[in-house]
Design a protein around this motif. Sequence first.
Motif: not given
Ligand code: CAA
Length: 383
Positions: A32, A35, A37, A143, A148, A151, A199, A235-236, A277
């Motif tokens: 997860k 790949i 993230i 965070y 959430g 990572p 999301q 951001p990732y 950031y």
């Molecule tokens: N193998 C491979 N992939 C897997 C997996 C596995 N075993 N398990 C899950 N995944 C995948 C999911 O399918 C998903 O992929 P897609 O997005 O392509 O569908 C990915 O891993 C992430 O899974 P989730 O969506 O379930 O992850 P999460 O709910 O834990 O949240 C996140 C991920 C929203 C990025 C969270 O880490 C977060 O809130 N981060 C901070 C906010 C952020 O970075 N937002 C980005 C836009 S905002 C911005 O850019 C400004 C900034 O710098 C903050």
Amino acid sequence: MNVGIDKISFFVPPYYVDMTDLALARGVDPNKFHIGIGQDKMAVNKKTQDIVTFAANATKNILTDEDKALINMVIVGTESGIDESKASAVVLHRLMGIQSFARAFEVKEACYAGTAALQYAVAHIKNHPESKVLVVASDIAKYGLASGGEPTQGAGAVAMLVSADPRILQLNDDSVALTQDIYDFWRPVGHDYPMVDGQLSNETYIQAFQKVWEEYRSRYKKSISDFQALAFHIPYTKMGKKALLAALEEESPEEQERILTKYEASIMYSRQVGNLYTGSLYLGLISLLENGQLNAGEQIGLFSYGSGTVAEFFSGRLVDGYQNQLLTNLHRAQLDNRTVLSIAEYEELFNDILDTDVNSDYEDELPYSIASISNTVRAYKEN
Ligand code: CAA
């Protein structure tokens, strides 16, 4: 007049967490993080390392005495400010020994602030072509443990010297910016960590890219084929790719592969660092320049995104001999020579917060670091 980035370097703290270790500690499948993230390592800092120390450690790599005499503006973009009033740029100006008759200030709009600073620097140089501007994007992305966003943490700074006749990237006069009042990620005053709707932030990022990209294409009559590469706020590393894939849907398989190959070069460093950031787009740019095998004269598109939200798409042209200005060996060595932390060590560092209400002396191995706190004032170890 040609104006743009004449020198560029980054600094990240010398410790990191391996994302497999973090995943296992949090009961998550490591795939997860690697790949889903798209992160392999995450930079972590000690409490004696703040945005000023990151900024100073990045800037010291690029400034000569001549630069220090010609810089008349220092701008720090950050969302991890250490004071509600005094700008970190003022401290950085002194630490770097920049001549006194200069402006120094901080700008804020989440991760977009570095781009606001860069665009202001470009406008300033157009009026004062004999001068130079130091632009630094410096942040700590935190965070919370087991949150959430955990990572997608990271820390570090990117320093850029902006001048006329730049030797790396000449910025074109063709940007499109977008402002939307949205609460996808924000940090109220007094909160140690941001509030984030993960999301919504993902969706807003992608939609903001689509909006500025569409507007840019129609305003400037450009298409993907005009660019050798696109660099994104990261951001990732999966985030930029999601936005890019949506924009590539109608392109031929060859065109998709051409742009995606360069995207991989742009995320090589961020995969090992995490979110900077304000500096993330520019760490991506450095990674692209140092690993992307680009040629002088080629055009690069840049997508900047700050939650809240402000986004901008702009572009630049690589200058003849740009490779000679890069600090590739220094940057790679910096990433390779870091110490991996166990999850217990990382959690201990995470919880070890600097208390600026307690007078104290500190030891730290970095060239620039916090040496003491006295009456809430941070004194920095200098070289
Ligand atoms: N193998 C491979 N992939 C897997 C997996 C596995 N075993 N398990 C899950 N995944 C995948 C999911 O399918 C998903 O992929 P897609 O997005 O392509 O569908 C990915 O891993 C992430 O899974 P989730 O969506 O379930 O992850 P999460 O709910 O834990 O949240 C996140 C991920 C929203 C990025 C969270 O880490 C977060 O809130 N981060 C901070 C906010 C952020 O970075 N937002 C980005 C836009 S905002 C911005 O850019 C400004 C900034 O710098 C903050």
